[in-house]
Design a protein around this motif. Sequence first.
Motif, PDB file in Angstrom:
ATOM      1  N   ILE A   2      59.096  25.838  10.771  1.00 31.61           N
ATOM      2  CA  ILE A   2      58.317  25.466   9.590  1.00 31.61           C
ATOM      3  C   ILE A   2      59.180  24.651   8.629  1.00 31.61           C
ATOM      4  O   ILE A   2      58.719  23.681   8.028  1.00 31.61           O
ATOM      5  CB  ILE A   2      57.754  26.724   8.886  1.00 31.61           C
ATOM      6  CG1 ILE A   2      56.780  27.469   9.792  1.00 31.61           C
ATOM      7  CG2 ILE A   2      57.090  26.364   7.569  1.00 31.61           C
ATOM      8  CD1 ILE A   2      55.494  26.724  10.064  1.00 31.61           C
ATOM      9  N   GLU A   3      60.451  25.049   8.497  1.00 31.86           N
ATOM     10  CA  GLU A   3      61.347  24.336   7.592  1.00 31.86           C
ATOM     11  C   GLU A   3      61.561  22.898   8.065  1.00 31.86           C
ATOM     12  O   GLU A   3      61.562  21.961   7.260  1.00 31.86           O
ATOM     13  CB  GLU A   3      62.677  25.071   7.501  1.00 31.86           C
ATOM     14  CG  GLU A   3      63.586  24.521   6.442  1.00 31.86           C
ATOM     15  CD  GLU A   3      64.789  25.411   6.219  1.00 31.86           C
ATOM     16  OE1 GLU A   3      65.851  24.854   5.907  1.00 31.86           O
ATOM     17  OE2 GLU A   3      64.665  26.638   6.362  1.00 31.86           O
ATOM     18  N   LEU A   4      61.697  22.709   9.366  1.00 31.13           N
ATOM     19  CA  LEU A   4      61.874  21.367   9.926  1.00 31.13           C
ATOM     20  C   LEU A   4      60.619  20.522   9.704  1.00 31.13           C
ATOM     21  O   LEU A   4      60.711  19.343   9.326  1.00 31.13           O
ATOM     22  CB  LEU A   4      62.209  21.456  11.411  1.00 31.13           C
ATOM     23  CG  LEU A   4      62.459  20.145  12.133  1.00 31.13           C
ATOM     24  CD1 LEU A   4      63.707  19.467  11.574  1.00 31.13           C
ATOM     25  CD2 LEU A   4      62.594  20.378  13.613  1.00 31.13           C
ATOM     26  N   SER A   6      58.489  20.953   7.317  1.00 31.83           N
ATOM     27  CA  SER A   6      58.442  20.696   5.879  1.00 31.83           C
ATOM     28  C   SER A   6      59.317  19.502   5.511  1.00 31.83           C
ATOM     29  O   SER A   6      58.896  18.618   4.769  1.00 31.83           O
ATOM     30  CB  SER A   6      58.891  21.940   5.121  1.00 31.83           C
ATOM     31  OG  SER A   6      59.058  21.662   3.761  1.00 31.83           O
ATOM     32  N   TYR A   7      60.536  19.487   6.031  1.00 38.13           N
ATOM     33  CA  TYR A   7      61.428  18.351   5.766  1.00 38.13           C
ATOM     34  C   TYR A   7      60.864  17.047   6.328  1.00 38.13           C
ATOM     35  O   TYR A   7      61.022  15.983   5.726  1.00 38.13           O
ATOM     36  CB  TYR A   7      62.819  18.598   6.340  1.00 38.13           C
ATOM     37  CG  TYR A   7      63.658  19.549   5.531  1.00 38.13           C
ATOM     38  CD1 TYR A   7      63.788  19.384   4.154  1.00 38.13           C
ATOM     39  CD2 TYR A   7      64.312  20.609   6.124  1.00 38.13           C
ATOM     40  CE1 TYR A   7      64.547  20.254   3.403  1.00 38.13           C
ATOM     41  CE2 TYR A   7      65.078  21.482   5.385  1.00 38.13           C
ATOM     42  CZ  TYR A   7      65.197  21.297   4.023  1.00 38.13           C
ATOM     43  OH  TYR A   7      65.959  22.160   3.281  1.00 38.13           O
ATOM     44  N   GLY A  51      54.389  19.126   2.510  1.00 42.80           N
ATOM     45  CA  GLY A  51      55.712  19.672   2.810  1.00 42.80           C
ATOM     46  C   GLY A  51      56.063  20.837   1.903  1.00 42.80           C
ATOM     47  O   GLY A  51      56.635  21.836   2.343  1.00 42.80           O
ATOM     48  N   LEU A  54      54.179  23.953   2.937  1.00 45.21           N
ATOM     49  CA  LEU A  54      54.806  24.661   4.056  1.00 45.21           C
ATOM     50  C   LEU A  54      56.009  25.483   3.598  1.00 45.21           C
ATOM     51  O   LEU A  54      56.303  26.538   4.169  1.00 45.21           O
ATOM     52  CB  LEU A  54      55.233  23.662   5.130  1.00 45.21           C
ATOM     53  CG  LEU A  54      54.105  22.931   5.846  1.00 45.21           C
ATOM     54  CD1 LEU A  54      54.652  21.851   6.751  1.00 45.21           C
ATOM     55  CD2 LEU A  54      53.259  23.915   6.642  1.00 45.21           C
ATOM     56  N   ARG A  55      56.711  25.008   2.591  1.00 43.70           N
ATOM     57  CA  ARG A  55      57.912  25.710   2.114  1.00 43.70           C
ATOM     58  C   ARG A  55      57.583  26.887   1.198  1.00 43.70           C
ATOM     59  O   ARG A  55      58.246  27.911   1.248  1.00 43.70           O
ATOM     60  CB  ARG A  55      58.834  24.754   1.377  1.00 43.70           C
ATOM     61  CG  ARG A  55      59.474  23.748   2.300  1.00 43.70           C
ATOM     62  CD  ARG A  55      60.530  22.942   1.616  1.00 43.70           C
ATOM     63  NE  ARG A  55      61.693  23.693   1.213  1.00 43.70           N
ATOM     64  CZ  ARG A  55      62.687  24.039   2.019  1.00 43.70           C
ATOM     65  NH1 ARG A  55      62.632  23.730   3.284  1.00 43.70           N
ATOM     66  NH2 ARG A  55      63.723  24.703   1.558  1.00 43.70           N
ATOM     67  N   ILE A  56      56.590  26.721   0.331  1.00 39.99           N
ATOM     68  CA  ILE A  56      56.216  27.791  -0.607  1.00 39.99           C
ATOM     69  C   ILE A  56      54.711  28.066  -0.494  1.00 39.99           C
ATOM     70  O   ILE A  56      53.918  27.606  -1.307  1.00 39.99           O
ATOM     71  CB  ILE A  56      56.614  27.447  -2.060  1.00 39.99           C
ATOM     72  CG1 ILE A  56      56.297  25.988  -2.408  1.00 39.99           C
ATOM     73  CG2 ILE A  56      58.047  27.775  -2.351  1.00 39.99           C
ATOM     74  CD1 ILE A  56      56.574  25.617  -3.847  1.00 39.99           C
TER      75      ILE A  56
END
Length: 92
Positions: A2-4, A6-7, A51, A54-56
């Motif tokens: 998910i972090e990827l 998001s970036y 993005g 997805l992060r928060i």
Amino acid sequence: MIELLSYACIGLGIFFWFWGTYPLLGERSVLFKLHSLSVGDTLGSMAIAIGLLLRIPNEWPLLILAIISLAIWNTILGYVLAYCSRGERKND
């Protein structure tokens, strides 16, 4: 994962910002420049908001509201600019 993703969305948003700004340097009409700038900014800002979503994910109501507001505001602003650029017309 998910972090990827998001970036990737945030990076895509920054790319769209630069992609929309680049035509300002050209010799095309002002309306073309405004159109490309508004499309690039809208897509870029929406991608960045996705993005961030997805992060928060706890802030989803505000981020969804931001995405909807961007879509509506920039569409209406485009119509207003097109209407204002028609020039003065004489009634016979």
